[in-house]
Write an enzyme that holds these catalytic residues in place. Structure first.
Site, PDB file in Angstrom:
ATOM      1  CB  SER A  50      46.824  32.941  45.499  1.00 16.88           C
ATOM      2  OG  SER A  50      46.537  32.843  44.112  1.00 16.88           O
ATOM      3  CG  ASP A  88      51.334  36.863  40.975  1.00 18.53           C
ATOM      4  OD1 ASP A  88      51.301  38.027  40.518  1.00 18.53           O
ATOM      5  OD2 ASP A  88      50.466  36.426  41.751  1.00 18.53           O
ATOM      6  CD  GLU A 186      44.470  41.457  47.094  1.00 18.99           C
ATOM      7  OE1 GLU A 186      44.131  40.580  47.911  1.00 18.99           O
ATOM      8  OE2 GLU A 186      45.464  41.342  46.349  1.00 18.99           O
TER       9      GLU A 186
END
Length: 275
Positions: A50, A88, A186
């Protein structure tokens, strides 16, 4: 900061052992100061892809590179002493084959000191998850809404409603059986998240899922009100720092233009001549 210098941080097995106990606390971080601010409060810190949207202004996570993740991972590591760091794996760095995933995951861990990597995908990534885990690379899985797949998912939609619930359930079981030490859920319905949490041995980390998950994670810039381009329903803003920053910069600009800043206390006078 190296992994050796962070001996007090929990390991993936410690996170795994928190299943069913005190909820696991996590936030994303991309910089040293932010990592330091959350270090004492989080069980693990995620260097999320992100970062591409939050700090680099990209329209999605798809443009994030290995180099970006390593750079931000190194920055976050310098701010941590007690929280575990997970990084990530960016889009395109692991999907081709388990061997590709291993090479890139090993590079991330070696160059950042991360204790684990996170990758998106359920059933179709179970083989890769098992391949990495068997070779000493702990894997945090991520299912439900997987942002790297928004072009095939049709956008940022809730995943697992109605008949689609069984596929998400299969994804959760597959990554758990493959050896993932935790799984991010999520944007899935709360009842489904609760069912997954009760069924799989792996701790569940919710983001837009359920309070019944084994832990929670949010993007730190969302919860602090720093990233204001949009606000997902599942985000609670614990501060409005974006507004505070705007006001502070506006005040600075006004004072510069009116010559109120710098004031006498902010400048240096000539040194008095010695006698």
């Amino acid at each position: 900061m190296s992994a050796t210098a962070r001996k007090s941080a929990p390991l993936p097995d410690d996170i795994m052992a928190m299943k069913g106990g005190t909820p696991i606390v996590s936030l994303t971080a991309y910089t040293t100061p932010m990592a330091a601010a959350m270090d004492a409060h989080c069980d693990f810190v995620l260097v999320g892809d992100s970062v591409g949207m939050v700090l680099h202004g990209l329209p999605s996570t798809l443009g994030v590179t290995m180099e970006m993740m390593i750079l931000h991972g190194q920055a976050v590591a310098r701010g941590l002493s007690t929280a575990m760091m997970v990084v990530d794996m960016p889009f395109g760095s692991y999907e081709e084959s388990p061997e590709q995933a291993f090479r890139n995951a090993a590079r991330i861990m070696a160059e950042t000191g991360a204790a684990a990597v996170k990758l998106e995908g359920g059933v179709h990534m179970a083989e890769t998850t098992a391949f990495l885990a068997a070779r000493g690379i702990p894997v945090m899985a991520h299912i439900g809404l997987t942002p790297q797949s928004i072009n095939t998912l049709g956008g940022y939609k809730v995943q697992g409603r109605d008949a689609a619930a069984e596929q998400v359930m299969r994804d959760a079981s597959a990554v758990s059986d493959a050896g993932a030490f935790a799984v991010v859920l999520e944007k899935v319905p709360a009842a489904l998240a609760d069912r997954i949490t009760e069924t799989v041995a792996t701790p569940t980390i919710g983001i837009g899922a359920s309070a019944g998950c084994d832990g929670q994670i949010l993007v730190v810039d969302d919860m602090l009100g720093l990233f204001t381009a949009f606000k997902p329903k599942f985000v609670k803003r614990y501060a409005t720092l974006g507004d505070d920053i705007d006001k502070a910069i506006a005040s600075y600009a006004d004072e510069v233009r009116s010559r109120a800043f710098p004031a006498p206390e902010h400048i240096f006078a000539e040194k008095a001549p010695s006698k």
